[in-house]
Design a protein around this motif. Sequence first.
Motif, PDB file in Angstrom:
ATOM      1  N   ALA A  24       0.904  -1.049  -0.012  1.00 24.33           N
ATOM      2  CA  ALA A  24       0.150  -0.173   0.069  1.00 24.33           C
ATOM      3  C   ALA A  24       0.979   1.186   0.173  1.00 24.33           C
ATOM      4  CB  ALA A  24      -0.882   0.086   1.370  1.00 24.33           C
ATOM      5  N   LEU A  25       0.341   2.153  -0.599  1.00 21.88           N
ATOM      6  CA  LEU A  25       1.195   3.609  -0.677  1.00 21.88           C
ATOM      7  C   LEU A  25       0.402   4.351   0.284  1.00 21.88           C
ATOM      8  CD1 LEU A  25       2.756   5.904  -1.758  1.00 21.88           C
ATOM      9  CD2 LEU A  25       0.828   6.369  -3.472  1.00 21.88           C
ATOM     10  N   VAL A  26       1.148   4.687   1.371  1.00 23.46           N
ATOM     11  CA  VAL A  26       0.732   5.615   2.515  1.00 23.46           C
ATOM     12  C   VAL A  26       1.224   7.209   2.286  1.00 23.46           C
ATOM     13  CG1 VAL A  26       0.308   5.697   4.959  1.00 23.46           C
ATOM     14  CG2 VAL A  26       0.462   3.525   3.931  1.00 23.46           C
ATOM     15  N   ILE A  27       0.299   8.029   2.021  1.00 20.48           N
ATOM     16  CA  ILE A  27       0.643   9.416   1.914  1.00 20.48           C
ATOM     17  C   ILE A  27       0.516   9.943   3.538  1.00 20.48           C
ATOM     18  CG2 ILE A  27       0.458  11.370   0.715  1.00 20.48           C
ATOM     19  CD1 ILE A  27      -0.511   9.664  -1.432  1.00 20.48           C
ATOM     20  N   ILE A 148      -7.059  -2.023   8.734  1.00 14.11           N
ATOM     21  CA  ILE A 148      -7.356  -2.144   7.308  1.00 14.11           C
ATOM     22  C   ILE A 148      -6.198  -2.725   6.450  1.00 14.11           C
ATOM     23  CG2 ILE A 148      -7.400  -0.196   5.326  1.00 14.11           C
ATOM     24  CD1 ILE A 148      -8.794   1.660   7.521  1.00 14.11           C
ATOM     25  N   LEU A 149      -5.201  -2.466   6.846  1.00 13.29           N
ATOM     26  CA  LEU A 149      -3.882  -3.129   6.164  1.00 13.29           C
ATOM     27  C   LEU A 149      -4.004  -4.679   6.373  1.00 13.29           C
ATOM     28  CD1 LEU A 149      -0.823  -0.766   7.075  1.00 13.29           C
ATOM     29  CD2 LEU A 149      -2.227  -0.836   5.189  1.00 13.29           C
ATOM     30  N   GLN A 150      -4.117  -5.243   7.514  1.00 18.19           N
ATOM     31  CA  GLN A 150      -4.345  -6.651   7.673  1.00 18.19           C
ATOM     32  C   GLN A 150      -5.455  -7.196   6.887  1.00 18.19           C
ATOM     33  OE1 GLN A 150      -4.306  -7.249  12.191  1.00 18.19           O
ATOM     34  NE2 GLN A 150      -2.313  -8.218  11.588  1.00 18.19           N
ATOM     35  N   ASN A 151      -6.559  -6.590   6.834  1.00 17.82           N
ATOM     36  CA  ASN A 151      -7.882  -7.054   6.354  1.00 17.82           C
ATOM     37  C   ASN A 151      -7.727  -7.039   4.706  1.00 17.82           C
ATOM     38  OD1 ASN A 151      -9.206  -7.277   8.664  1.00 17.82           O
ATOM     39  ND2 ASN A 151     -10.267  -5.206   8.328  1.00 17.82           N
ATOM     40  N   ARG A 152      -6.575  -6.349   4.072  1.00 20.79           N
ATOM     41  CA  ARG A 152      -6.274  -6.409   2.759  1.00 20.79           C
ATOM     42  C   ARG A 152      -4.946  -7.336   2.464  1.00 20.79           C
ATOM     43  NH1 ARG A 152      -8.703  -1.338  -0.476  1.00 20.79           N
ATOM     44  NH2 ARG A 152     -10.080  -0.639   1.377  1.00 20.79           N
ATOM     45  N   GLY A 153      -4.456  -7.889   3.545  1.00 18.27           N
ATOM     46  CA  GLY A 153      -3.389  -8.861   3.273  1.00 18.27           C
ATOM     47  C   GLY A 153      -2.038  -7.978   3.150  1.00 18.27           C
ATOM     48  N   ILE A 154      -1.907  -6.816   3.474  1.00 16.00           N
ATOM     49  CA  ILE A 154      -0.864  -5.804   2.946  1.00 16.00           C
ATOM     50  C   ILE A 154       0.502  -6.039   3.968  1.00 16.00           C
ATOM     51  CG2 ILE A 154       0.110  -3.244   3.096  1.00 16.00           C
ATOM     52  CD1 ILE A 154      -2.041  -3.966   0.980  1.00 16.00           C
ATOM     53  N   THR A 155       1.419  -6.398   3.400  1.00 17.82           N
ATOM     54  CA  THR A 155       2.821  -6.547   4.149  1.00 17.82           C
ATOM     55  C   THR A 155       3.811  -5.460   3.863  1.00 17.82           C
ATOM     56  OG1 THR A 155       3.615  -7.837   2.281  1.00 17.82           O
ATOM     57  CG2 THR A 155       2.423  -9.266   4.079  1.00 17.82           C
ATOM     58  N   GLN A 156       3.632  -4.670   2.737  1.00 17.01           N
ATOM     59  CA  GLN A 156       4.538  -3.833   2.561  1.00 17.01           C
ATOM     60  C   GLN A 156       3.740  -2.362   2.305  1.00 17.01           C
ATOM     61  OE1 GLN A 156       5.928  -4.878  -1.278  1.00 17.01           O
ATOM     62  NE2 GLN A 156       7.566  -6.194  -0.683  1.00 17.01           N
ATOM     63  N   LEU A 157       4.726  -1.230   2.710  1.00 15.70           N
ATOM     64  CA  LEU A 157       4.190   0.155   2.643  1.00 15.70           C
ATOM     65  C   LEU A 157       5.200   0.956   1.817  1.00 15.70           C
ATOM     66  CD1 LEU A 157       3.209   0.499   6.249  1.00 15.70           C
ATOM     67  CD2 LEU A 157       1.640  -0.216   4.449  1.00 15.70           C
ATOM     68  N   VAL A 158       4.858   1.600   0.919  1.00 17.41           N
ATOM     69  CA  VAL A 158       5.576   2.608   0.524  1.00 17.41           C
ATOM     70  C   VAL A 158       5.179   4.041   1.157  1.00 17.41           C
ATOM     71  CG1 VAL A 158       5.989   4.210  -1.482  1.00 17.41           C
ATOM     72  CG2 VAL A 158       5.738   1.609  -1.844  1.00 17.41           C
ATOM     73  N   ASP A 177       7.781  -2.040  13.603  1.00 15.52           N
ATOM     74  CA  ASP A 177       7.782  -3.130  14.825  1.00 15.52           C
ATOM     75  C   ASP A 177       6.297  -3.775  14.540  1.00 15.52           C
ATOM     76  OD1 ASP A 177       9.669  -2.295  16.239  1.00 15.52           O
ATOM     77  OD2 ASP A 177       8.592  -0.801  17.588  1.00 15.52           O
ATOM     78  N   ARG A 178       5.440  -3.614  13.694  1.00 15.04           N
ATOM     79  CA  ARG A 178       4.224  -4.215  13.377  1.00 15.04           C
ATOM     80  C   ARG A 178       4.409  -5.351  12.365  1.00 15.04           C
ATOM     81  NH1 ARG A 178       2.667   0.017  15.829  1.00 15.04           N
ATOM     82  NH2 ARG A 178       1.022   0.178  17.150  1.00 15.04           N
ATOM     83  N   GLY A 179       5.660  -5.384  11.673  1.00 17.37           N
ATOM     84  CA  GLY A 179       6.290  -6.457  10.900  1.00 17.37           C
ATOM     85  C   GLY A 179       6.222  -5.899   9.288  1.00 17.37           C
ATOM     86  N   TYR A 180       5.829  -4.380   9.158  1.00 20.02           N
ATOM     87  CA  TYR A 180       5.576  -4.299   7.572  1.00 20.02           C
ATOM     88  C   TYR A 180       7.148  -3.706   7.149  1.00 20.02           C
ATOM     89  CZ  TYR A 180       0.578  -3.786   8.707  1.00 20.02           C
ATOM     90  OH  TYR A 180      -0.590  -3.981   8.992  1.00 20.02           O
ATOM     91  N   ASP A 181       7.381  -4.053   5.832  1.00 25.63           N
ATOM     92  CA  ASP A 181       8.478  -3.580   5.074  1.00 25.63           C
ATOM     93  C   ASP A 181       8.044  -1.988   4.712  1.00 25.63           C
ATOM     94  OD1 ASP A 181      10.315  -5.711   5.510  1.00 25.63           O
ATOM     95  OD2 ASP A 181       9.686  -6.945   3.794  1.00 25.63           O
ATOM     96  N   CYS A 182       9.116  -1.204   4.758  1.00 32.42           N
ATOM     97  CA  CYS A 182       8.891   0.328   4.301  1.00 32.42           C
ATOM     98  C   CYS A 182       9.802   0.775   3.461  1.00 32.42           C
ATOM     99  CB  CYS A 182       8.517   1.142   5.513  1.00 32.42           C
ATOM    100  SG  CYS A 182       7.165   0.759   7.054  1.00 32.42           S
ATOM    101  N   LEU A 183       9.197   1.202   2.336  1.00 34.76           N
ATOM    102  CA  LEU A 183      10.026   1.932   1.373  1.00 34.76           C
ATOM    103  C   LEU A 183       9.711   3.394   1.389  1.00 34.76           C
ATOM    104  CD1 LEU A 183      11.943   2.133  -1.213  1.00 34.76           C
ATOM    105  CD2 LEU A 183      10.015   1.617  -2.735  1.00 34.76           C
ATOM    106  N   VAL A 184      10.724   4.157   1.824  1.00 28.63           N
ATOM    107  CA  VAL A 184      10.462   5.742   1.818  1.00 28.63           C
ATOM    108  C   VAL A 184      10.957   6.392   0.682  1.00 28.63           C
ATOM    109  CG1 VAL A 184      10.909   7.662   3.313  1.00 28.63           C
ATOM    110  CG2 VAL A 184      10.442   5.410   4.330  1.00 28.63           C
ATOM    111  N   LEU A 185      10.317   7.071  -0.021  1.00 26.40           N
ATOM    112  CA  LEU A 185      10.896   7.855  -1.270  1.00 26.40           C
ATOM    113  C   LEU A 185      11.178   9.041  -0.900  1.00 26.40           C
ATOM    114  CD1 LEU A 185       7.731   6.603  -3.499  1.00 26.40           C
ATOM    115  CD2 LEU A 185      10.180   5.603  -2.915  1.00 26.40           C
TER     116      LEU A 185
END
Length: 237
Positions: A24-27, A148-158, A177-185
């Motif tokens: 998911a993209l999180v702005i 919301i992320l878990q319900n959609r099976g999201i594991t990565q965040l931009v 800490d919740r287990g997501y891989d984050c890519l910051v642009l």
Amino acid sequence: MTASAGTSITAEPYPFVLDPAHCALVIIDMQRDFLEPGGFASALGNDVAMLRRTVEPNRKLLAAWRAAGLLAIHTREGHRPDLADLPPAKKVRGHGAITIGDEGPMGRILVRGEAGHDIIPELYPAPGEPVIDKPGKGAFFATDLHAILQNRGITQLVVTGVTTEVCVNTTVREANDRGYDCLVLEDCVGSYFQAFQDAGLAMIRAQGGIFGWVGTSSDLIAAIAPIEQTPALKGAA
Ligand code: TIU
């Protein structure tokens, strides 16, 4: 090349392997009071140009992300009109002439429903894109973002938005800490202070990516472009 699971994107400290169906993209907090001349931040003397450089890269990224059929989520920092969720410590912090809840240049400062609290028109959420109203700096604290992320099976965040060292960094640390891989642009996050922009990004990618990865929007857009061109790939894992 197709952007199905396992598309490698140039990043630091090493390539980020994008899994579009689970990303998911999180702005973060691209709100008028933080970004617009005449808003709360500029009234406090901050140079909003330091943040506005992120608007066009975010706009292009969001357009490409939507065209690829991927999930975009928006956050806003703010409080209930009755300020019941505003900690007294946050209200008085900074000793400003005007503080959260007071009448500001674009309505009551960081109060939900006020013009200044809303997202800038360039990045306005589309129908169906979740908007997370958060009372703190981190997007996970006292919100339903994790559900919301878990319900959609999201594991990565931009992660993009403002400010790099405050709400972006806090959210990335919470996500890590919740287990997501984050890519910051880096071109899509901004700070009023260049030193904090640099340090905020350095702290994420240090120690082998202690909190995540740092990349650029152009590399990510190039990676998701094939999804846009191949409708069958949309949502494919
Ligand atoms: N969104 C966000 O970062 N909120 C802030 O208050 N940031 C500051 O840098 N002040």
